[in-house]
Design a protein around this motif. Structure first.
Motif, PDB file in Angstrom:
ATOM      1  N   THR A 149       0.832  -1.203   0.000  1.00 58.09           N
ATOM      2  CA  THR A 149       0.000   0.000   0.000  1.00 58.09           C
ATOM      3  C   THR A 149       0.870   1.257   0.000  1.00 58.09           C
ATOM      4  N   SER A 150       0.264   2.353  -0.437  1.00 57.91           N
ATOM      5  CA  SER A 150       0.933   3.654  -0.438  1.00 57.91           C
ATOM      6  C   SER A 150       0.063   4.657   0.302  1.00 57.91           C
ATOM      7  N   THR A 151       0.691   5.451   1.149  1.00 56.69           N
ATOM      8  CA  THR A 151      -0.027   6.504   1.861  1.00 56.69           C
ATOM      9  C   THR A 151      -0.086   7.754   0.995  1.00 56.69           C
ATOM     10  N   VAL A 152      -1.294   8.165   0.647  1.00 58.84           N
ATOM     11  CA  VAL A 152      -1.503   9.399  -0.109  1.00 58.84           C
ATOM     12  C   VAL A 152      -2.331  10.313   0.796  1.00 58.84           C
ATOM     13  N   GLY A 153      -1.626  11.121   1.564  1.00 61.57           N
ATOM     14  CA  GLY A 153      -2.247  11.846   2.670  1.00 61.57           C
ATOM     15  C   GLY A 153      -3.276  12.872   2.279  1.00 61.57           C
ATOM     16  N   GLY A 156      -6.612   9.820   1.227  1.00 64.46           N
ATOM     17  CA  GLY A 156      -7.156   9.012   2.312  1.00 64.46           C
ATOM     18  C   GLY A 156      -7.695   7.660   1.904  1.00 64.46           C
ATOM     19  N   ARG A 157      -7.803   7.380   0.585  1.00 60.11           N
ATOM     20  CA  ARG A 157      -8.320   6.083   0.151  1.00 60.11           C
ATOM     21  C   ARG A 157      -7.171   5.074   0.043  1.00 60.11           C
ATOM     22  N   LEU A 158      -7.476   3.875  -0.451  1.00 62.67           N
ATOM     23  CA  LEU A 158      -6.519   2.775  -0.452  1.00 62.67           C
ATOM     24  C   LEU A 158      -5.875   2.634  -1.830  1.00 62.67           C
ATOM     25  N   PHE A 159      -4.553   2.862  -1.893  1.00 61.48           N
ATOM     26  CA  PHE A 159      -3.780   2.746  -3.119  1.00 61.48           C
ATOM     27  C   PHE A 159      -2.886   1.511  -3.002  1.00 61.48           C
ATOM     28  N   ASP A 164      -4.395   3.180  -8.893  1.00 63.95           N
ATOM     29  CA  ASP A 164      -5.226   4.265  -8.375  1.00 63.95           C
ATOM     30  C   ASP A 164      -6.207   3.713  -7.344  1.00 63.95           C
ATOM     31  N   ALA A 165      -6.725   4.593  -6.467  1.00 63.82           N
ATOM     32  CA  ALA A 165      -7.663   4.150  -5.432  1.00 63.82           C
ATOM     33  C   ALA A 165      -8.921   3.532  -6.025  1.00 63.82           C
ATOM     34  N   SER A 166      -9.313   3.961  -7.229  1.00 63.13           N
ATOM     35  CA  SER A 166     -10.508   3.402  -7.861  1.00 63.13           C
ATOM     36  C   SER A 166     -10.312   1.944  -8.258  1.00 63.13           C
ATOM     37  N   GLU A 167      -9.064   1.447  -8.236  1.00 65.71           N
ATOM     38  CA  GLU A 167      -8.783   0.070  -8.620  1.00 65.71           C
ATOM     39  C   GLU A 167      -8.973  -0.922  -7.473  1.00 65.71           C
ATOM     40  N   THR A 168      -9.403  -0.444  -6.309  1.00 63.04           N
ATOM     41  CA  THR A 168      -9.676  -1.315  -5.159  1.00 63.04           C
ATOM     42  C   THR A 168     -11.179  -1.365  -4.925  1.00 63.04           C
ATOM     43  N   ALA A 169     -11.738  -2.573  -4.885  1.00 65.54           N
ATOM     44  CA  ALA A 169     -13.170  -2.760  -4.630  1.00 65.54           C
ATOM     45  C   ALA A 169     -13.372  -3.211  -3.187  1.00 65.54           C
ATOM     46  N   ILE A 170     -14.423  -2.713  -2.550  1.00 69.83           N
ATOM     47  CA  ILE A 170     -14.719  -3.034  -1.158  1.00 69.83           C
ATOM     48  C   ILE A 170     -16.042  -3.786  -1.084  1.00 69.83           C
ATOM     49  N   PRO A 588       3.195   7.520 -11.576  1.00 73.84           N
ATOM     50  CA  PRO A 588       2.039   8.252 -11.055  1.00 73.84           C
ATOM     51  C   PRO A 588       2.362   8.935  -9.727  1.00 73.84           C
ATOM     52  N   GLY A 589       1.711  10.048  -9.480  1.00 78.20           N
ATOM     53  CA  GLY A 589       1.923  10.773  -8.232  1.00 78.20           C
ATOM     54  C   GLY A 589       1.436  10.021  -7.016  1.00 78.20           C
ATOM     55  N   PHE A 590       0.560   9.026  -7.213  1.00 76.96           N
ATOM     56  CA  PHE A 590       0.034   8.256  -6.086  1.00 76.96           C
ATOM     57  C   PHE A 590       0.828   6.978  -5.838  1.00 76.96           C
ATOM     58  N   ALA A 591       1.998   6.828  -6.475  1.00 78.09           N
ATOM     59  CA  ALA A 591       2.767   5.584  -6.353  1.00 78.09           C
ATOM     60  C   ALA A 591       4.223   5.875  -6.002  1.00 78.09           C
TER      61      ALA A 591
END
Length: 717
Positions: A149-153, A156-159, A164-170, A588-591
């Motif tokens: 996982t990566s912290t994207v402060g 707040g979602r899960l990367f 991208d955070a949209s690639e994780t399903a809950i 990507p900036g989120f990685a």
């Protein structure tokens, strides 16, 4: 004298053996290897023996007629054979098959991290999620201390692993949750909508997950709600940002839990300095009801409803412009409802499934622009599991999704929407080749009415268990996900994006210590690209591609230090992708490339306290500086967040929890926002995207009211 003794013993044995029968033979495995130490005996008698080092046995008996010979060895299926004592074979040869159970058999661990007390290999339990210092009671923030996982402060979602955070399903109890995170403004971090107290465990996959789950390129997070609680109780929560009350009623075969919560950050933020310029600080309420009913001997039916509403107003400064900037107003209403069941049917089938409904309504105001966004997701599933033998089990099922999305610009009366229905079939076979080797093969198919697209995703896994209880696993598969709803409403012909996963995993959990090491490769195809900015894209295509590769390390130790539990995580993620508005493959900036965390918890018995600390760190976030050539050509300094916590139990039914994030006050920056046009000197002016608060302080007082004065909110975790 010695010779006489031997003679007398031989004579006694010969006399005793008259009229008795001799049984002898050999016991082998299905691989043809002889098995020592197997018990061989006649049922209902004391006559029998065990096989020697060569797998041979021999014993005598005086019984007559038909009897049952039992062949029983540890780790093998017991075999019984009818024996006619009057017509014995000269020698018997028995072949034993291995017996399989959850404690002994190898399990698939590639990409999987269980968090349930019911599992042998526990990584994080629900109570760990609550007490992780940096989590502040948020489920996702706790998972951000896990590998991959990566912290994207500022989000707040899960990367997960360059995705991208949209690639994780809950999922909750196997049912998909739409809009699982609260609506927020740009660069204002969000949280999950659900309390960790609701769940008994979770399954977090960093890739290569089961064919049961789909529409996620990177990860699946499956949360399982509590079964019947243990007692009637009321729980009062007094927080630095709000308050809440929960009432639980328990019957013999059913239970009901209802809660209501209110939060308002205005009082807190008037005392502690923030980087945000709030016109109205975030506020909101939520209410939920959870009911459970036992069904038959071992079935369970659950129903759950969660509803909430809230909002915020803040001024966001604009680069190169004077004044407070742009006023953003956000209001949200959300409802999630579901019912699920699990029941054992005839012929050893286990059935489960359910129905869920998510309804999200956002009203966003940006100066003169008023936008209303509505998203509704309905999910239905029916599945079954059957063990055809101790080696082979099959899981198969069908599900459907109905997704409606609508956007309206209120001033102009402009509106666009879409309705999509998806149909999915999935099947997965587990085959235990031996105690040490298991194979899993899965297949997931789907069809989208809006995209008019069929797809088929194969997935396979293989795991081998070593004698030291460690195991190695490999997993590979294909994963599909339809693009974001904001993009599909503009171009309804968009089809699935694709990801191919390849994972190699080593895992061992023994005597309070857990080690997990995993290497991975993920290839992307058909990623969405567009022109312009993400908020108003044009010329949306699917010409993007990319990859993410690296490895994760996770070590947890609950044994070495007395009353101390700690875990250490490191992830290396190398990611390049051509996507969104980028014309080239970029990081990507989120990685962030390097990600690490250390969590330590120590219980001091004399003080009735648990002290905790967590350190999260990465090497910084990439961003594009338009003042220099290229894309994603700059990088922030490293992100560092040291958090501490103190949990105190002055009475068994009273818990006081104090936590502080970023205690060192580090000025974490997640990127820079640039002006849309250069100034008079030809440069694009910028503002740093900072952490919203230099540090966040959380104080919670939790009081439990019940007949059992020792009960508290931790009892159900």
């Amino acid at each position: 004298m010695k010779t006489l003794t031997i003679f007398l013993l031989t004579l006694i044995y010969a006399i005793h053996s008259q009229g008795q029968t001799v049984l002898k033979g050999t016991v082998k495995s299905i691989l043809g290897e002889t098995i020592p130490g197997v018990n061989v005996y006649l049922k209902g008698t004391y006559d029998g023996t065990t096989t020697d080092v060569k797998g041979n046995f021999i014993f005598t008996t005086g019984v007559k007629g038909d009897h049952i010979l039992v062949i029983q060895g540890m780790g093998f299926k017991t075999q019984e054979k009818f024996i006619d004592m009057e017509a014995l074979q000269s020698e018997y040869i028995f072949t034993l098959k291995e017996a399989f159970n959850e404690l002994m058999a190898v399990t698939i661990s590639a990409g999987a991290m269980e968090a349930s007390d019911e599992k042998k290999a526990v990584v994080l339990r629900p109570i760990d999620i609550v007490t992780t210092p940096s989590a502040m009671g948020d489920i996702i923030a706790a998972f951000q201390t896990l590998p991959g996982t990566s912290t994207v402060g500022n989000d707040g979602r899960l990367f997960v692993r360059g995705g991208d955070a949209s690639e994780t399903a809950i999922f909750i109890d196997g049912m998909k949750v739409g809009n699982a995170f609260g609506t927020t403004a740009n660069n204002v971090p969000t949280r999950t909508r659900f309390s960790p107290n609701l769940f008994k465990g979770s399954f977090f996959s960093t890739g290569g997950y089961s064919a049961e789950y789909g529409q996620a390129l990177s990860s699946a997070l499956a949360l399982n709600t509590l079964d019947n609680p243990i007692r009637n109780q009321g729980d009062i929560s007094l927080l630095s940002i709000g308050m809440g009350y929960t009432q639980t009623l328990v019957g013999d075969k059913n239970s009901l839990t209802a809660s209501v919560n209110y939060f308002d950050l205005a009082p807190y933020q008037s005392l502690i300095n923030q980087h945000f310029n709030w016109e109205r600080s975030p506020y909101g309420w939520d209410a939920e009801v959870s009911a459970r009913q036992k069904w038959g001997k071992n079935g369970m039916v659950k129903a759950y409803v969660h509803s909430e509403a809230g909002g915020m107003q803040l001024w966001q400064p604009l680069p190169g412009k004077e004044g407070p900037g742009q006023l953003i107003k956000v209001n949200n209403q959300y409802t999630f409802a579901q019912t699920s069941f699990k029941q054992t049917g005839q012929k050893e089938w286990i059935y489960y499934g359910g129905l869920s409904y998510s309804d999200n309504d956002d009203r966003i105001v940006m100066e003169t622009l008023h936008v209303n966004q509505k998203s509704r997701l309905t999910h239905g599933k029916l599945a079954g599991v059957k063990s055809f033998s101790d080696r082979v089990s099959l899981k198969t099922g069908a599900e459907t999704y109905i997704h409606y999305y609508n956007e309206t610009v209120l001033e102009d009366g402009l509106q666009r929407n879409y309705l999509d229905q998806q149909y999915n079939l999935f099947s997965e076979l587990d085959y235990y080749i031996s105690h040490k080797l298991v194979f899993r093969g899965g297949l997931r198919s789907g069809y989208s009415t809006l995209a008019d697209e069929y797809w088929l995703d194969p997935r396979i896994s293989l795991a081998y268990k070593f004698d030291n209880e460690g195991q190695i696993s490999v997993a590979a598969g294909q994963f599909s996900q339809l693009p974001l709803e904001q993009q599909r409403v503009i171009n309804p012909e968009l089809q699935n994006t694709k990801a191919d996963h390849l994972i190699l995993n080593y895992f061992i959990s023994k005597e309070g210590r857990t080690l997990r090491a995993e290497a991975f490769y993920k290839g992307y195809d058909h990623l969405v690209t567009f022109e312009g900015i993400p908020r108003s894209p044009t010329n949306i295509q699917q010409e993007g591609e990319g990859y993410a590769q690296g490895f994760d390390l996770f070590y947890r130790d609950q044994k070495t230090l007395t009353n101390t539990d700690f875990w250490i995580t490191y992830s290396l993620i190398e990611s390049r992708r051509k996507f969104a508005q980028f014309q080239t493959a970029v990081q990507p900036g989120f990685a962030p490339r390097h990600n690490g965390s250390i969590v330590v918890k120590h219980f001091i018995t004399a003080l009735k306290s648990q002290l905790g600390s967590s350190l999260t760190i990465n090497d910084g976030y990439t961003y594009t500086d338009p003042n220099t050539p290229g894309e994603m050509n700059s990088k922030t300094k490293s992100f560092q967040n040291l958090s501490i916590s103190w949990s105190y139990l002055p009475k068994p039914n009273l818990i006081i929890h104090l936590a502080c994030s970023n205690v060192l006050g580090r000025d974490n920056v997640f990127g820079h926002q640039f002006s849309t046009a250069p100034n008079d000197s030809g440069r694009f002016e910028s503002l740093p995207i900072r952490q919203g608060a230099p540090r966040f302080i959380f104080l919670g007082i939790f009081l439990t009211l019940s007949k059992d004065k020792t009960a508290n909110q931790l009892n159900n975790l």
